[in-house]
Design a protein around this motif. Structure first.
Motif, mmCIF file in Angstrom:
data_model
loop_
_atom_site.group_PDB
_atom_site.id
_atom_site.type_symbol
_atom_site.label_atom_id
_atom_site.label_comp_id
_atom_site.label_asym_id
_atom_site.label_seq_id
_atom_site.Cartn_x
_atom_site.Cartn_y
_atom_site.Cartn_z
ATOM 1 N N SER A 54 -9.547 1.856 -7.357
ATOM 2 C CA SER A 54 -8.338 1.844 -6.892
ATOM 3 C C SER A 54 -8.177 0.263 -5.921
ATOM 4 O O SER A 54 -7.096 -0.180 -5.875
ATOM 5 N N MET A 55 -9.255 0.013 -5.170
ATOM 6 C CA MET A 55 -8.987 -0.968 -4.257
ATOM 7 C C MET A 55 -8.996 -2.412 -5.311
ATOM 8 O O MET A 55 -8.317 -3.210 -4.867
ATOM 9 N N LEU A 56 -9.633 -2.453 -6.338
ATOM 10 C CA LEU A 56 -9.468 -3.578 -7.376
ATOM 11 C C LEU A 56 -8.092 -3.537 -7.850
ATOM 12 O O LEU A 56 -7.388 -4.671 -7.986
ATOM 13 N N PHE A 57 -7.563 -2.371 -8.367
ATOM 14 C CA PHE A 57 -6.237 -2.513 -8.756
ATOM 15 C C PHE A 57 -5.216 -2.766 -7.467
ATOM 16 O O PHE A 57 -4.315 -3.648 -7.762
ATOM 17 N N ALA A 58 -5.591 -2.369 -6.480
ATOM 18 C CA ALA A 58 -4.372 -2.809 -5.236
ATOM 19 C C ALA A 58 -4.688 -4.384 -5.052
ATOM 20 O O ALA A 58 -3.651 -4.975 -4.794
ATOM 21 N N PHE A 59 -5.658 -4.872 -5.046
ATOM 22 C CA PHE A 59 -6.062 -6.240 -4.899
ATOM 23 C C PHE A 59 -5.262 -7.004 -5.787
ATOM 24 O O PHE A 59 -4.442 -8.070 -5.794
ATOM 25 N N VAL A 60 -5.473 -6.785 -7.247
ATOM 26 C CA VAL A 60 -4.598 -7.608 -8.367
ATOM 27 C C VAL A 60 -3.032 -7.242 -8.269
ATOM 28 O O VAL A 60 -2.574 -8.267 -8.185
ATOM 29 N N THR A 61 -2.658 -5.946 -7.934
ATOM 30 C CA THR A 61 -1.263 -5.835 -8.020
ATOM 31 C C THR A 61 -0.591 -6.229 -6.624
ATOM 32 O O THR A 61 0.513 -6.987 -6.920
ATOM 33 N N ASN A 62 -1.378 -6.269 -5.553
ATOM 34 C CA ASN A 62 -0.814 -6.977 -4.139
ATOM 35 C C ASN A 62 -1.028 -8.579 -4.471
ATOM 36 O O ASN A 62 0.114 -9.133 -4.091
#
Length: 119
Positions: A54-62
């Protein structure tokens, strides 16, 4: 109506993007955690995998949608990603503490769908 939407988007667009990404990040975390524990992955490992995913997703999308940065150099992306994960490491500790104290281990011994009911 279009002018009103443009004004609202200009005023609150960044906040709405961050809230959307945050909500999706939480949803991804919960879905992965639940899925992994249902296939008998130990809750601690499942929690770490779900958090990292979920943090990887958050990093990429942010980076792409909220912050609007366009830097693509691998060295800079790695540095930003490492910083992003390190700053959110406290959330992993809090998440693990909450899971430990609210039902995955203390009240029931351990979590799992096939838990024996010994009475």
């Amino acid at each position: 109506m279009a002018k009103t939407l443009k004004k609202l988007s200009a005023k609150y667009g960044e906040v709405l993007r961050y809230l959307s990404v945050g909500g999706l990040t939480t949803l991804i975390n919960v879905i992965i955690l639940f899925s992994l524990t249902q296939i008998d992955i130990p809750w601690f490992l499942a929690n770490v995998i779900a958090w990292f995913s979920s943090m990887l997703f958050a990093f990429v999308t942010n980076k792409r949608f909220s912050a609007g940065t366009t830097e693509t150099a691998p060295k800079i992306i790695f540095k930003e990603g490492l910083s992003f994960l390190a700053l959110r490491g406290a959330s992993l500790l809090v998440n693990t503490g909450v899971l430990f104290t609210t039902g995955l281990t203390l009240p029931h011994g351990s979590y799992g769908p096939k838990q024996a009911n010994i009475a």
